[in-house]
Structure formats: structure tokens, C-alpha cells
Design an enzyme around this catalytic site. Sequence first.
Site, PDB file in Angstrom:
ATOM      1  N   THR A  17     -11.896  -5.365   0.272  1.00  0.00           N
ATOM      2  CA  THR A  17     -12.569  -5.899  -0.925  1.00  0.00           C
ATOM      3  C   THR A  17     -12.997  -7.346  -0.755  1.00  0.00           C
ATOM      4  OG1 THR A  17     -11.299  -4.454  -2.358  1.00  0.00           O
ATOM      5  CG2 THR A  17     -12.218  -6.403  -3.392  1.00  0.00           C
ATOM      6  N   ASP A  61     -13.471  -0.263   4.737  1.00  0.00           N
ATOM      7  CA  ASP A  61     -12.511  -0.154   3.647  1.00  0.00           C
ATOM      8  C   ASP A  61     -11.216   0.300   4.327  1.00  0.00           C
ATOM      9  OD1 ASP A  61     -12.654   0.865   0.333  1.00  0.00           O
ATOM     10  OD2 ASP A  61     -10.913   1.311   1.572  1.00  0.00           O
ATOM     11  N   SER A  62     -10.086  -0.276   3.938  1.00  0.00           N
ATOM     12  CA  SER A  62      -8.869   0.011   4.713  1.00  0.00           C
ATOM     13  C   SER A  62      -8.380   1.440   4.540  1.00  0.00           C
ATOM     14  CB  SER A  62      -7.764  -0.991   4.394  1.00  0.00           C
ATOM     15  OG  SER A  62      -7.147  -0.694   3.177  1.00  0.00           O
ATOM     16  N   SER A  63      -8.969   2.185   3.613  1.00  0.00           N
ATOM     17  CA  SER A  63      -8.629   3.617   3.519  1.00  0.00           C
ATOM     18  C   SER A  63      -9.148   4.363   4.745  1.00  0.00           C
ATOM     19  CB  SER A  63      -9.230   4.228   2.254  1.00  0.00           C
ATOM     20  OG  SER A  63      -8.801   3.496   1.147  1.00  0.00           O
ATOM     21  N   ASP A  94      -5.365  -1.660   0.448  1.00  0.00           N
ATOM     22  CA  ASP A  94      -4.853  -0.283   0.279  1.00  0.00           C
ATOM     23  C   ASP A  94      -3.881   0.137   1.376  1.00  0.00           C
ATOM     24  OD1 ASP A  94      -6.300  -0.037  -2.016  1.00  0.00           O
ATOM     25  OD2 ASP A  94      -7.883   1.230  -1.178  1.00  0.00           O
ATOM     26  N   THR A 169       5.122  -3.205   0.332  1.00  0.00           N
ATOM     27  CA  THR A 169       4.514  -1.994  -0.195  1.00  0.00           C
ATOM     28  C   THR A 169       3.516  -2.411  -1.274  1.00  0.00           C
ATOM     29  OG1 THR A 169       5.059   0.199  -1.028  1.00  0.00           O
ATOM     30  CG2 THR A 169       6.359  -1.575  -1.907  1.00  0.00           C
ATOM     31  N   THR A 280      14.577   6.851   1.442  1.00  0.00           N
ATOM     32  CA  THR A 280      14.655   7.080  -0.007  1.00  0.00           C
ATOM     33  C   THR A 280      13.292   6.944  -0.682  1.00  0.00           C
ATOM     34  OG1 THR A 280      15.612   6.365  -2.108  1.00  0.00           O
ATOM     35  CG2 THR A 280      15.352   4.664  -0.454  1.00  0.00           C
ATOM     36  N   GLN A 281      13.053   7.787  -1.695  1.00  0.00           N
ATOM     37  CA  GLN A 281      11.813   7.635  -2.457  1.00  0.00           C
ATOM     38  C   GLN A 281      11.966   6.594  -3.572  1.00  0.00           C
ATOM     39  OE1 GLN A 281      11.373  11.342  -5.323  1.00  0.00           O
ATOM     40  NE2 GLN A 281      11.612  12.092  -3.251  1.00  0.00           N
ATOM     41  N   CYS A 282      13.156   5.993  -3.709  1.00  0.00           N
ATOM     42  CA  CYS A 282      13.326   4.876  -4.656  1.00  0.00           C
ATOM     43  C   CYS A 282      12.596   3.666  -4.097  1.00  0.00           C
ATOM     44  CB  CYS A 282      14.796   4.492  -4.785  1.00  0.00           C
ATOM     45  SG  CYS A 282      15.789   5.726  -5.606  1.00  0.00           S
TER      46      CYS A 282
HETATM   47  N1  ASP Z   1     -10.254  -0.228  -0.997  1.00  0.00           N
HETATM   48  C1  ASP Z   1     -10.050  -1.590  -0.588  1.00  0.00           C
HETATM   49  C2  ASP Z   1      -9.474  -1.586   0.820  1.00  0.00           C
HETATM   50  O1  ASP Z   1      -8.317  -1.334   0.992  1.00  0.00           O
HETATM   51  C3  ASP Z   1      -9.166  -2.311  -1.532  1.00  0.00           C
HETATM   52  C4  ASP Z   1      -8.851  -3.743  -1.143  1.00  0.00           C
HETATM   53  O2  ASP Z   1      -9.410  -4.315  -0.256  1.00  0.00           O
HETATM   54  O3  ASP Z   1      -8.005  -4.344  -1.776  1.00  0.00           O
HETATM   55  O4  ASP Z   1     -10.198  -1.812   1.752  1.00  0.00           O
END
Ligand code: ASP
Length: 345
Positions: A17, A61-63, A94, A169, A280-282
Site C-alpha cells: 500500500t 501487493d504482498s498477497s 498483509d 502478527t 496454539t490458535q490463541c
Molecule cells: N494489500 C496490501 C499488501 O499487503 C496491504 C498493505 O500494504 O498494507 O500489499
Amino acid sequence: MKAIHKPNILLIYTGGTIGMIKDADTGALKAFNFKKLIKGIPELKLLDCNIETVSFENPIDSSNMQITDWQKIAVIIEEKYNDFDGFVVLHGSDTMSYSASALSFMFENLDKPVVFTGSQLPIGDLRTDAKENLITAIQIASLQDNGKPVIQEVSLYFEYKLYRGNRTTKISAEHFNAFTSPNFPELVESGVHLKVNNAILLKQKTTKKLKVNTSFDDNVLILKLFPGINKTILHSLLNTPNLKGVILETYGSGNAPMENWFISEIENAIQRGLHIINVTQCSGGSVLMGTYETSTQLKEIGLISGKNITTEAAIAKLMYLLGQNMSKSEFKTAFETPLRGEMND
Ligand code: ASP
């Protein structure tokens, strides 16, 4: 008089972003040219360090981050390691915790700062959080004590806090305060002064040279338990061809159903050679198998304890260790031992 050495900082732009603009047709945010990003922050010239920049050819985009992108970042740092005092990686938020964790495992004998940062709003936005994050990340990467970098590990800076990268996280898709480090304190807090928590920083004790291990094995899975989990589906997932390791997200301090079918599916998988890690998922706290009846059998059948590691660091460590070709018992010992401060002993 001794010349004062101005730290040399390399800024690595991968996307996110921070450097995005709105697509005129669709209104969706997409990555754009890094040179424009730098022009958006004339304040960078005022910093007391020399800044050079390098950008992914196609910022993402980091996704869309892949293992090959982690390797790309690591190789850039390895090649420029002797020319710079610190590295700042601009990255989408992300998957930033995954990348920071992965890079922490890849670097052995790291004695310089690698600071990941990004932002929730693009740099050109009037209310952007990008400027503060970027400027302070660079300042932290420039911190020196007796000619040596203060930070000598992979870290993540966001909204006034520097965290150990593999302890973080992402907790919010909305707030500027987007990250937390549930089981480990901040390394640095930014207020009027930069408050460095010296006692907890990793310090390189050897004089060994940086070693970069880039091998990963992606034949892995994260499996989150939920009440109602079905035997057929569990069986099918654990018998996925080539599957080598599973991060099993259990309840509380590492607890799972006690039903026979569940335990035997897990036990069979371990006997077939799969590495199964109990995490753990906590959002805070540690796995402690044997505390409850519901985790005693898991310990007996050979589940590996993830202790208080985050899921992000656990999956990165799993893929990393699988890439190092270890025996079953070496793998268990290595996973249960903190390698880069990612878990408590
Ligand atoms: N979708 C964006 C990414 O991870 C969100 C961000 O940059 O904060 O690339």
C-alpha cells in the site's frame, strides 16, 4: 579528529500500500513506480544517513508474495551486505509477518539491521501513516553504538513500535496500529526519544560471516482445529501426496479432541514421516503438552511443540527446516529450539 561515519542504508521496495495509487478505471489500489514514492517524501533528505534504493522490477501487493520473492530480498541483502550498515524493506502489511519470519531464518550470523515496514494508507494520502513508518524505520536502521549497529536482527516497524519480525502478527486491516507481538516485548518504542530495549536485543556473538540459506520446501499445510472437524476430510488432508509437514493449530495450551479416530489419523501421519507441529490458535501464550488430558496423547505420539511461536513464524520455520534436509530427530530438536529468537526456550 576521527571522521564520523554516516550510516549507509539500503531501501528495498517490494510493493504494498505504501507505494500504491488508485486505478482510475476500477478504483482498486495497485503498486506503482518507486521513484515517485521517494519523491513523495522530501524529508528523507534531512536524515543523517546516506540512502540508496533498489526496487522489485514489478512491485507487488504482498498477497502475491512467494518463496521466490523472499529469496529475491535475501539475495539483494546478501549482495549488498558489505556496502551498507542497515536495510529497510518496504513491504505490504498483509504478509509482512510471514516474510520477516522467513528472512530471519534465512540469515545466519546476521549482524546488521533488516527492518521491514509498510503502511495502511498510501504515501500520497493526506492522512498517511507511511511517512512516520518509513522515516523512523530508517532512523532505527541507522542506530549505531561504538561503530556497530544497535539492531542486529530482522525486525518490523509499524506505528511507533519496532518488533522482532518473527514474533509479529497482523491484527488489524483498519487501524494504523496493525501489528502486535503477543509473546515478546517491543525492541524499540518511538516517542519523543527512541527507547531501545537493549536487554532483549539479539547480538551476534561470533565473527562468522553472514550465511544465507535460501532453500525452502513448500509441501506443507496449516490446519486449524474446530469443533466438528470431520474424519474423512482430516484423513484426506493428511494423505495429500508429497505432504511433509503440518502446523496443527490446536486449542488453548495445545489441546485437541481425544477421540480415537482423531489421534490415530495424527499418529499414522507421524509414523509415515510427516512432521506435525503443535501451535496454539490463541493469540498469546504457549503450548504445553501434558497439562491437560486432551494434550497428553499428542505428546506421546510425537507431536513437535511449537511452544509460543506464532503461526506465521511456524510455517516459515517448517518450510525452512524442511529445506535443510534433516533427520526426523534432528528436525524435532531444531524446531523446538529457538533459532532466531522466534520462541521462548
Ligand atoms: N494489500 C496490501 C499488501 O499487503 C496491504 C498493505 O500494504 O498494507 O500489499
